[in-house]
Design a protein around this motif. Sequence first.
Motif, PDB file in Angstrom:
ATOM      1  N   SER A 294       5.618  -3.083   2.475  1.00 16.86           N
ATOM      2  CA  SER A 294       5.519  -4.012   1.352  1.00 16.86           C
ATOM      3  C   SER A 294       5.961  -5.409   1.772  1.00 16.86           C
ATOM      4  N   GLY A 295       5.815  -6.358   0.836  1.00 17.53           N
ATOM      5  CA  GLY A 295       6.230  -7.733   1.106  1.00 17.53           C
ATOM      6  C   GLY A 295       7.722  -7.856   1.348  1.00 17.53           C
ATOM      7  N   SER A 296       8.504  -6.896   0.823  1.00 20.88           N
ATOM      8  CA  SER A 296       9.955  -6.905   1.032  1.00 20.88           C
ATOM      9  C   SER A 296      10.348  -6.106   2.272  1.00 20.88           C
ATOM     10  N   ASN A 297       9.347  -5.784   3.114  1.00 17.06           N
ATOM     11  CA  ASN A 297       9.549  -5.081   4.384  1.00 17.06           C
ATOM     12  C   ASN A 297      10.025  -3.638   4.190  1.00 17.06           C
ATOM     13  N   ARG A 298       9.660  -3.040   3.064  1.00 18.15           N
ATOM     14  CA  ARG A 298       9.945  -1.633   2.825  1.00 18.15           C
ATOM     15  C   ARG A 298       8.706  -0.807   3.140  1.00 18.15           C
ATOM     16  N   GLN A 299       8.933   0.435   3.578  1.00 24.62           N
ATOM     17  CA  GLN A 299       7.819   1.352   3.761  1.00 24.62           C
ATOM     18  C   GLN A 299       7.645   2.133   2.464  1.00 24.62           C
ATOM     19  N   VAL A 300       6.438   2.071   1.940  1.00 27.80           N
ATOM     20  CA  VAL A 300       6.194   2.443   0.548  1.00 27.80           C
ATOM     21  C   VAL A 300       4.962   3.337   0.420  1.00 27.80           C
ATOM     22  N   VAL A 301       5.010   4.222  -0.577  1.00 29.26           N
ATOM     23  CA  VAL A 301       3.815   4.909  -1.067  1.00 29.26           C
ATOM     24  C   VAL A 301       3.622   4.456  -2.506  1.00 29.26           C
ATOM     25  N   ALA A 302       2.414   4.012  -2.837  1.00 24.62           N
ATOM     26  CA  ALA A 302       2.138   3.514  -4.187  1.00 24.62           C
ATOM     27  C   ALA A 302       1.223   4.485  -4.924  1.00 24.62           C
ATOM     28  N   ILE A 303       1.517   4.670  -6.216  1.00 23.08           N
ATOM     29  CA  ILE A 303       0.639   5.440  -7.099  1.00 23.08           C
ATOM     30  C   ILE A 303       0.130   4.475  -8.158  1.00 23.08           C
ATOM     31  N   ALA A 304      -1.179   4.267  -8.199  1.00 25.58           N
ATOM     32  CA  ALA A 304      -1.771   3.284  -9.102  1.00 25.58           C
ATOM     33  C   ALA A 304      -2.719   3.965 -10.083  1.00 25.58           C
ATOM     34  N   THR A 305      -2.714   3.478 -11.317  1.00 28.31           N
ATOM     35  CA  THR A 305      -3.602   4.036 -12.341  1.00 28.31           C
ATOM     36  C   THR A 305      -4.090   2.908 -13.241  1.00 28.31           C
ATOM     37  N   PRO A 306      -5.296   3.017 -13.786  1.00 27.92           N
ATOM     38  CA  PRO A 306      -5.812   1.928 -14.618  1.00 27.92           C
ATOM     39  C   PRO A 306      -5.133   1.837 -15.980  1.00 27.92           C
ATOM     40  N   ILE A 307      -5.038   0.628 -16.497  1.00 29.46           N
ATOM     41  CA  ILE A 307      -4.601   0.386 -17.872  1.00 29.46           C
ATOM     42  C   ILE A 307      -5.867   0.160 -18.696  1.00 29.46           C
TER      43      ILE A 307
END
Length: 239
Positions: A141-154
């Motif tokens: 991420s932009g904060s230099n974290r290693q991330v998994v993202a879960i995204a869903t539509p609104i």
Amino acid sequence: PMRFLHKFTLLLSILILISSTIQFFAVDRFFRSTTDSLLLTINEKAANNLSESISAYFKNIEDLVKKIASDPTRRANQEALDKTNELIPEVNSIFILDSQGHVLLASGVDINSVANINLLQRDYFQHAIQGETYVSDVFTSGSNRQVVAIATPIIENDKISGVLVASLWLHENNLSSLFGNKSFGRGGFIQISDGHGVIVYHPDRNLIGMKTETVNSLQGSTGSAIMNNLSGYEHYIGY
């Protein structure tokens, strides 16, 4: 006669010794082969069971993310979003994005640090804005974290108006509490990787986020194998 008897006895002893040795190695090889096969089967079944656990884990988070996205009160109010985030320990932060990828609201992070970020080009945003609930691979991420993202539509008035993103920080998450208490014999452990071989979970937290080549050597969606690790020792792997 005594010399012949002595030679015969000596020859017989040698034959018995050779026969015993051959039997020993044959039995030992058979025993090792049977043990290897049994261990591989056990590991494969254990991997299958844990695969179902991790799938259920992420499915549960997906369901929670969808509920938040469908609740206008929670996704439009900072205090309500913060309280909701506190009730989901698996999720470190939540972002409400408009249809162009701009951050409208965020919990778990300082809103000022992400207010000017645009996530339009992220793969998870592109999937969600098309109507799909999507779990990303590991990324930084932009904060230099290693991330998994879960995204869903609104969805509002039958139209996709934005995207809700739940962020799981690999080094600051409770995956370890879910799998850290599992053990397999002497020195056995669980490792979870994404589709590109990046380690999502490992009992040695220093290895989380690193890439392993093991995934490239595995054939099929499930199975087992004997492989050498970096130290040259053989491991029984179930996947």
